[in-house]
Design a protein around this motif. Structure first.
Motif, short mmCIF file in Angstrom:
data_model
loop_
_atom_site.label_atom_id
_atom_site.label_comp_id
_atom_site.label_asym_id
_atom_site.label_seq_id
_atom_site.Cartn_x
_atom_site.Cartn_y
_atom_site.Cartn_z
N HIS A 187 46.58 55.89 28.10
CA HIS A 187 48.32 55.85 27.19
C HIS A 187 48.95 55.01 27.53
N CYS A 188 49.41 54.52 28.79
CA CYS A 188 49.88 53.33 28.68
C CYS A 188 50.10 52.85 30.23
N GLU A 218 45.87 54.67 40.76
CA GLU A 218 45.40 55.17 39.86
C GLU A 218 44.85 53.77 39.18
N GLY A 219 45.91 53.03 38.86
CA GLY A 219 46.48 51.52 37.65
C GLY A 219 44.79 50.71 38.15
N ARG A 220 44.39 50.29 39.77
CA ARG A 220 43.75 50.08 40.10
C ARG A 220 41.80 50.57 39.94
N ALA A 221 42.28 51.79 40.08
CA ALA A 221 40.22 52.01 39.62
C ALA A 221 40.56 52.20 38.41
N VAL A 222 41.25 52.51 37.38
CA VAL A 222 40.86 52.36 35.73
C VAL A 222 40.91 51.09 35.79
N ALA A 223 41.76 49.51 36.73
CA ALA A 223 41.29 48.38 35.65
C ALA A 223 40.15 48.22 36.39
N ARG A 310 45.32 45.86 30.91
CA ARG A 310 45.26 46.15 29.22
C ARG A 310 44.80 44.99 28.46
N GLY A 311 44.43 43.76 29.10
CA GLY A 311 43.47 43.09 27.89
C GLY A 311 42.29 43.97 28.42
N LEU A 312 41.72 44.14 29.64
CA LEU A 312 40.06 44.78 29.89
C LEU A 312 40.42 45.45 28.92
N ARG A 313 40.99 46.71 28.39
CA ARG A 313 41.58 48.36 27.58
C ARG A 313 41.47 47.56 26.01
N ALA A 315 41.16 44.48 24.76
CA ALA A 315 40.32 43.40 24.31
C ALA A 315 39.41 43.37 24.93
N PRO A 316 38.12 44.03 24.81
CA PRO A 316 36.79 43.29 25.59
C PRO A 316 36.38 42.56 26.01
N GLY A 317 35.99 42.75 24.32
CA GLY A 317 35.18 41.03 24.09
C GLY A 317 35.19 40.01 24.24
N ARG A 318 37.28 39.90 24.19
CA ARG A 318 37.29 38.97 24.57
C ARG A 318 37.52 38.45 25.74
N GLN A 319 37.50 39.01 26.87
CA GLN A 319 37.89 39.99 28.11
C GLN A 319 36.23 39.11 28.55
N ALA A 320 35.70 39.65 28.09
CA ALA A 320 33.88 38.66 28.75
C ALA A 320 33.67 37.54 27.97
N GLU A 321 34.53 37.01 26.54
CA GLU A 321 34.15 35.88 26.48
C GLU A 321 34.77 34.66 27.62
N VAL A 322 36.13 35.33 28.01
CA VAL A 322 36.17 34.34 29.31
C VAL A 322 35.76 34.21 30.26
#
Length: 344
Positions: A187-188, A218-223, A310-313, A315-322
């Protein structure tokens, strides 16, 4: 002998005018079953008629001054929120649902359902003179947040709604559950949560301070989960996850979130970390260590990819391209200096 006359029967209460949308349709939308006096006048229903229909035993109710519920049963949670917004009135964007009601609309499982809430908090400009009434608590503010739409209603962004809710929650378990879900549920970002808590003056409360200390984990586990999902969804080879890097018989270099030994590509997540001052400019020593590790790895010929939660959440396709591009580029470079990989 006086002549007796039968008693004159009293007229029954009037039924709801058939031309009013939603008057008898229990399945209609909340915005058709909850109308203000002004909206009823626009539909040709005078205020006197509306009040008469709200008498005991009548087909309507008036849960708030000037707000009418067009059926006799208890209001649903959505109808309660709609009634609160009708009561607050104002121009579009000048009445914004916040607090637990907004979190419920955002989809927080840790927030009570709308129908169970004892109050609905609504943000209004500080200049409004309207008072709280019934289950509606008006929260005046000099800086209204830009509303987002959730459940069909204008609500405060999750971080702001979270801070407004926590301001009225005394218990540590409730605060921790809401903060944890805010990050785990995407959510944030933790930084946005802490910023709102700081602006609300809540970080000094022991209950809040204790709960905030759990946010980095929490944030690191999610990332990390998002990074793993991104790599596997793109069909990329599995790297070594969460490892430390050493020079052979040399010093410890640092930790990375993912590492492909061949062709020597490391991934680092720019996750939020706690510091003395909440915000992006915190913890200068840690930032300096991060920069040194980044430069050291590049100097050893290791490709380094930085990603954000945030990028992984979003725009995962864009991160995969990178990531795929980094692996291809590294495959064409000379072999990197050998480094020892060990579990973190």
């Amino acid at each position: 002998m006086s002549e007796e006359f039968p008693p004159v029967p009293r007229p029954p209460l009037a039924a709801a005018p058939p031309w009013v949308p939603g008057a008898r349709d229990a399945g209609s939308a909340a915005d058709e079953r909850v109308l203000s006096a002004h909206q009823l006048r626009e539909r040709g229903v005078p205020a006197a008629t509306a009040r008469r229909l709200c008498r005991p035993g009548g087909p309507w109710q008036m849960p708030l001054p000037g707000v009418f519920l067009l059926h006799p049963g208890p209001p649903t949670g959505e109808e309660t929120v709609r009634a609160a917004l009708c009561y607050a009135g104002g121009r579009p964007g000048e009445a914004v649902v916040t607090g637990l009601a907004a979190l419920a609309l955002h989809g927080f499982s840790a927030a009570p359902p709308l129908a169970a809430l004892e109050r609905v908090d609504v943000l209004v400009p500080r200049t409004r003179r309207l008072r709280s009434a019934g289950r509606v608590c008006l929260v005046r503010t000099s800086a209204l947040p830009r509303a987002v739409t959730a459940g069909g209603f204008p609500v405060a962004p999750a971080a702001r709604a979270l801070a407004d809710a926590i301001a009225h929650l005394p218990g540590t378990p409730e605060v921790r559950r809401l903060l944890g879900e805010a990050v785990r549920g995407g959510h944030c970002e933790p930084r946005a949560v802490v910023r709102e808590l700081a602006w609300a003056g809540l970080l000094g409360r022991p209950v809040v301070a204790e709960a905030v200390r759990t946010l980095p984990a929490e944030g690191r586990a999610v990332a990390e989960e998002l990074l793993m999902d991104t790599v596997r969804a793109a069909g990329l080879p599995d790297p070594c996850w969460n490892v430390g890097l050493w020079l052979p018989d040399g010093p410890f270099l640092g930790t990375v979130d993912a590492y492909w030994p061949r062709p020597a590509v490391a991934v680092r997540i720019d996750a939020w970390r706690p510091g003395p001052v909440p915000g992006p400019e915190q913890d200068p020593e840690r930032r300096a260590r991060d920069r040194r590790l980044h430069q050291t790895l590049l100097g050893l010929g290791v490709g380094v990819v930085r990603v954000t939660p945030r990028g992984l959440r979003e725009a995962p396709g864009r991160q995969a391209e990178v990531l795929a591009g980094a692996l291809r580029a590294a495959a064409g470079r000379p072999p990197a200096t050998y480094v020892v990989v060990m579990p973190r």
